[in-house]
Design an enzyme around this catalytic site. Structure first.
Site, PDB file in Angstrom:
ATOM      1  N   ASP A 349       0.847  -1.195   0.000  1.00  0.00           N
ATOM      2  CA  ASP A 349       0.000   0.000   0.000  1.00  0.00           C
ATOM      3  C   ASP A 349       0.880   1.241   0.000  1.00  0.00           C
ATOM      4  OD1 ASP A 349      -1.901   2.035   0.930  1.00  0.00           O
ATOM      5  OD2 ASP A 349      -3.153   0.361   1.547  1.00  0.00           O
ATOM      6  N   ARG A 351      -0.740   4.444   0.134  1.00  0.00           N
ATOM      7  CA  ARG A 351      -1.660   5.574   0.348  1.00  0.00           C
ATOM      8  C   ARG A 351      -1.218   6.473   1.486  1.00  0.00           C
ATOM      9  NH1 ARG A 351      -7.225   2.516   0.750  1.00  0.00           N
ATOM     10  NH2 ARG A 351      -5.820   0.962   1.603  1.00  0.00           N
TER      11      ARG A 351
END
Ligand SMILES: [Zn+2]
Length: 438
Positions: A349, A351
């Site tokens: 990830d 983000r």
């Protein structure tokens, strides 16, 4: 480095449109000596003390930030200039562009650690910096606030099934919901962004410079410039009800922070739960905004939508991962869900929810009564930034598409919130995803 030291580029190296009538050398901005650039005091109590951010290129001497406006669209602006479609000298006419709703100022705006990835004064540029604009500074808003009707088939269905009731105010008979929507461009105050990620500002600047292929030399040459307008996607905020109620912890707030997933959000791809979760959240936001508490007043709803496609890995990576998941031995299983992403992307990830709560602080939010999200990363970022969270609302099982069961099981096993049982190791090994040709 002086202006004279800027290397001349042979006209032949530039397209014809860049040769004339513009100067035949590239103007490097990696030297100081800008005359007339105004100081920025990030976190100052008033817009006047903070000072305007000048990210436009019409007068380079006025610039006091690194990068230019519009996030990733800054490249399209450059393209428009290169193609001869846009004048370099064009200044935005801001007549009648003022926000439809006044947001803040809130105490959070003056806390330099609370808001580090957007300009809290970005919507009120024309009002707050009228003097500087009149003096010739080309200052652009980085935030715009407007009103809209949003019409979603899922909301219309909720009305037809009686789950939502039109009130003629927040929700019209045909199923249109009335919203205030806010577009936000990224504006990074580098010293505090570095702190959020636990690295030094020098390292952050150097790595940003190197990993963008040397796109912004000022990151390493201009340590006096603290503010960076990064070429990345921004955010859009949808508010159901009165935006001023967001800052009142007594008014029940239903909120979702959603990260972009074009395949599901727009095109209805069934491999994940993104659109079902988004439309479920919108339904919850409308319900929450309509809810009549003891005081007889409604609540307020909020969806903050971030352009972070495919966990900010981008759609190419995301689609590569889909293929790797579905072609692996044993088929698409939840126990391999994160591993396959890591194989392709190097991480699970990107983000980095650390910056996400900024927009909530900008809206003055101190308490989210109902957080429509199962993500532990979002929950931890929100509560870690000092915002209280009441209950967490999970997606109803019947809204999870069959092919998305792999993702949902993997996330719950990895710590996502669920009121039900967490799938065990055996359960995660069962293939639940469709094959590529099915
Ligand atoms: Zn998705």
């Amino acid at each position: 480095m002086s202006e004279d030291a800027a290397p001349a580029v042979a006209p032949a190296a530039l397209p014809p449109s860049a040769q004339s009538p513009h100067p035949r050398h590239i103007r490097l901005t990696s030297h100081s000596g800008g005359f007339g650039a105004l100081p920025i005091r990030w976190g100052a109590v008033t817009a006047r003390e903070r000072g305007p951010l000048v990210g436009t290129t019409t007068n380079r001497a006025h610039r006091n930030v690194i990068g230019t406006h519009s996030g990733s669209y800054s490249v399209y602006r450059a393209l428009a200039v290169a193609a001869g479609a846009l004048s370099r000298e064009h200044k935005a006419d801001l007549t009648n562009t003022a926000p439809t709703d006044v947001i803040g100022p809130y105490p959070q705006w003056a806390d330099p650690g609370k808001i580090v990835s957007m300009d809290p004064w970005g919507a009120e540029v024309a009002r707050e910096y009228a003097t500087e604009l009149a003096a010739g500074y080309d200052i652009r808003p980085t935030i715009a606030v407007t009103k809209a009707h949003v019409i979603l088939p899922e909301v219309i269905e909720a009305v037809q099934k009686g789950r939502l009731k039109p009130d003629g105010k927040l929700l019209l008979e045909g199923g249109a919901a009335l919203v205030t929507k806010v577009a936000v461009e990224p504006v990074w105050y580098l010293p505090e962004v570095a702190k959020r990620f636990g690295c030094s500002e020098t390292d952050l600047r150097r790595v940003l410079f190197e990993e963008t292929g040397g796109m912004y030399p000022e990151l390493v040459t201009r340590s006096d410039l603290d503010v960076f307008l990064p070429p990345i996607g921004g955010q859009t905020v949808y508010i159901f009800g009165d935006p001023r109620d967001l800052a009142n912890p007594e008014v029940e707030l239903t909120a979702r922070v959603h990260d972009e997933c074009n395949g599901s959000d727009v095109f209805g791809s069934d491999i994940c739960t993104c659109r079902p979760y988004l439309t479920h959240a919108i339904e919850e936001c409308i319900l929450g905004a309509q809810a009549q508490e003891a005081g007889g007043r409604g609540g307020v709803g909020l969806v903050a939508y971030s352009r972070k496609e495919g966990r900010a890995l981008g759609e190419v990576t995301k689609f590569l991962v889909y293929n790797a998941r579905k072609r692996q031995v044993g088929g698409d299983t939840a126990d391999q869900y994160f591993a396959r992403t890591e194989c392709v992307a190097g991480v699970q990830d990107m983000r980095f929810q650390e910056l996400m709560p900024d927009v909530l602080h900008w809206l003055g939010i101190r308490k989210i009564h109902r957080l429509v999200s199962m993500s532990n990363m979002k929950y931890d970022a929100i509560t870690g930034s000092g915002i209280e969270v009441g209950v967490r609302v999970n997606i109803p099982d019947e809204l999870i598409p069959a092919d998305a069961r792999v993702e949902m099981d993997a996330k719950m096993a990895a710590g996502y919130f669920t009121p039900g049982a967490v799938p065990d190791a055996e359960e995660l090994k069962k293939a639940k995803g469709r094959g590529l040709d099915a």
